[in-house]
Write a protein that holds these residues in place. Structure first.
Motif, mmCIF file in Angstrom:
data_model
loop_
_atom_site.group_PDB
_atom_site.id
_atom_site.type_symbol
_atom_site.label_atom_id
_atom_site.label_comp_id
_atom_site.label_asym_id
_atom_site.label_seq_id
_atom_site.Cartn_x
_atom_site.Cartn_y
_atom_site.Cartn_z
ATOM 1 N N ILE A 234 0.844 -1.194 0.000
ATOM 2 C CA ILE A 234 0.000 0.000 0.000
ATOM 3 C C ILE A 234 0.880 1.244 0.000
ATOM 4 O O ILE A 234 1.863 1.320 0.746
ATOM 5 C CB ILE A 234 -0.915 0.017 1.251
ATOM 6 C CG1 ILE A 234 -1.800 -1.222 1.285
ATOM 7 C CG2 ILE A 234 -1.769 1.280 1.279
ATOM 8 C CD1 ILE A 234 -2.570 -1.381 2.585
ATOM 9 N N ASP A 235 0.506 2.207 -0.821
ATOM 10 C CA ASP A 235 1.165 3.512 -0.829
ATOM 11 C C ASP A 235 0.671 4.282 0.395
ATOM 12 O O ASP A 235 -0.509 4.630 0.484
ATOM 13 C CB ASP A 235 0.795 4.250 -2.126
ATOM 14 C CG ASP A 235 1.456 5.620 -2.231
ATOM 15 O OD1 ASP A 235 2.312 5.943 -1.388
ATOM 16 O OD2 ASP A 235 1.100 6.367 -3.161
ATOM 17 N N ILE A 236 1.545 4.542 1.366
ATOM 18 C CA ILE A 236 1.108 5.119 2.631
ATOM 19 C C ILE A 236 2.021 6.253 3.069
ATOM 20 O O ILE A 236 3.232 6.241 2.820
ATOM 21 C CB ILE A 236 1.049 4.044 3.750
ATOM 22 C CG1 ILE A 236 0.381 4.598 5.020
ATOM 23 C CG2 ILE A 236 2.417 3.484 4.047
ATOM 24 C CD1 ILE A 236 0.163 3.556 6.098
ATOM 25 N N ASP A 237 1.402 7.225 3.727
ATOM 26 C CA ASP A 237 2.117 8.305 4.387
ATOM 27 C C ASP A 237 1.598 8.343 5.821
ATOM 28 O O ASP A 237 0.405 8.116 6.059
ATOM 29 C CB ASP A 237 1.823 9.627 3.670
ATOM 30 C CG ASP A 237 2.562 10.801 4.300
ATOM 31 O OD1 ASP A 237 3.661 10.599 4.833
ATOM 32 O OD2 ASP A 237 2.025 11.916 4.262
ATOM 33 N N THR A 238 2.474 8.591 6.779
ATOM 34 C CA THR A 238 2.032 8.669 8.171
ATOM 35 C C THR A 238 2.478 9.993 8.767
ATOM 36 O O THR A 238 3.482 10.570 8.358
ATOM 37 C CB THR A 238 2.584 7.507 9.019
ATOM 38 O OG1 THR A 238 4.016 7.519 8.980
ATOM 39 C CG2 THR A 238 2.068 6.163 8.511
ATOM 40 N N HIS A 239 1.700 10.433 9.753
ATOM 41 C CA HIS A 239 1.989 11.714 10.401
ATOM 42 C C HIS A 239 1.710 11.582 11.888
ATOM 43 O O HIS A 239 0.578 11.287 12.284
ATOM 44 C CB HIS A 239 1.110 12.812 9.804
ATOM 45 C CG HIS A 239 1.241 14.133 10.503
ATOM 46 N ND1 HIS A 239 2.268 15.022 10.235
ATOM 47 C CD2 HIS A 239 0.482 14.707 11.472
ATOM 48 C CE1 HIS A 239 2.119 16.086 10.995
ATOM 49 N NE2 HIS A 239 1.053 15.922 11.754
ATOM 50 N N ALA A 240 2.734 11.773 12.706
ATOM 51 C CA ALA A 240 2.572 11.728 14.157
ATOM 52 C C ALA A 240 2.307 13.143 14.667
ATOM 53 O O ALA A 240 3.160 14.024 14.542
ATOM 54 C CB ALA A 240 3.826 11.152 14.827
ATOM 55 N N GLY A 241 1.135 13.341 15.221
ATOM 56 C CA GLY A 241 0.791 14.656 15.737
ATOM 57 C C GLY A 241 -0.696 14.765 15.997
ATOM 58 O O GLY A 241 -1.475 13.855 15.692
ATOM 59 N N ASN A 242 -1.092 15.883 16.559
ATOM 60 C CA ASN A 242 -2.491 16.136 16.888
ATOM 61 C C ASN A 242 -3.260 16.449 15.613
ATOM 62 O O ASN A 242 -2.882 17.347 14.862
ATOM 63 C CB ASN A 242 -2.570 17.307 17.874
ATOM 64 C CG ASN A 242 -3.941 17.446 18.501
ATOM 65 O OD1 ASN A 242 -4.972 17.164 17.880
ATOM 66 N ND2 ASN A 242 -3.960 17.899 19.742
#
Length: 258
Positions: free
Chosen positions: A123-131
């Motif tokens: 899967i083409d995925i982007d992740t973002h840690a934050g509110n």
């Protein structure tokens, strides 16, 4: 657990979750991390002790698949995720359709689990840690989906959350969510009662004895301690009526379908 393949995936994720939990988000006010929640979660899930997006799989998958079938919605945001369950539902719904998935959460542990799942599934995925309230990508998503996420926000921030979702969607974008309503819940946070906590802990031990192969390397004593920490620490902000729930969305500019 719906099938053997799902169970195998959950059990394979246990060491990923336990390793990642060492780097769980630390609350600046209390100094406590959410490792009590994310670390044992796959084992709890394998033992059938907790619910995930998979509990509402048919409803959510059908809703998402109907959106995907149009062939125009490719950028999907998973807003808040305990593990990879919501991403897996999206993946199933977009079978045969182009999918660009983004997952955001305050804690990096579920993001690591989603990355692990995405790598295995291509899967083409982007992740973002934050509110999510500070997530800056306005107008970038065709679809936002989330499961039982709104209870982590008090009334004021919950209104901000829904407004943020609206801002993150492109014109014509869709939001799919499920949330428990606690009608007539007394003032204050929802938490385990002593009786509910005792039952959860007893169920954890009973399930461990019934399915020892699902403990992922934990022993029964370690599981019992994890269950105690979970019931001691879990809190949520209840939504007390259907009317209040619907008003959050209509006030933010959403048009409700159900």
């Amino acid at each position: 657990m719906n099938d053997d393949r799902e169970l195998a995936l959950v059990l394979a994720s246990v060491p990923v979750a336990r390793a990642a939990a060492a780097h769980c988000h630390v609350d600046p006010a209390s100094g406590h991390s959410c490792a009590w929640y994310h670390g044992p979660w796959p084992v709890f899930r394998a033992l059938g002790l907790v619910s995930t997006a998979a509990v509402h799989e048919t409803m959510m998958r059908d809703a998402l698949a109907a959106i995907a079938a149009g062939g125009r919605h490719h950028d999907v945001l998973v807003s808040g995720s305990t593990d990879f369950a919501m991403l897996a539902l999206v993946h199933k719904a977009w079978a045969g359709q182009a999918l660009r998935a983004t997952v955001t959460d305050l804690c990096p542990t579920p993001l690591r689990l989603c990355e692990w799942y995405a790598q295995a599934q291509g899967i083409d995925i982007d992740t973002h840690a934050g509110n999510i309230l500070d997530f800056p990508r306005e107008g970038c998503f065709d679809v936002i989906c989330t499961h039982a996420f709104m209870g982590y926000f008090d009334d004021a921030d919950r209104a901000r959350l829904v407004r943020r979702w609206h801002a993150l969607l492109r014109p014509g974008g869709r939001l799919v969510t499920v949330q428990r309503l606690r009608e007539n819940h007394p003032p204050g946070l929802a938490r385990f009662t002593p009786e509910q906590a005792a039952r959860f802990r007893a169920d954890a031990v009973a399930q461990a004895q019934r399915f020892p192969q699902r403990l992922g390397g934990m022993d029964t004593a370690e599981l019992a301690a994890a269950a105690a920490a979970f019931t001691d620490n879990f809190r949520s902000h209840p939504i007390r009526s259907r009317e209040a729930f619907r008003a959050l969305f209509t006030t933010a500019g959403f048009r409700l379908e159900k």
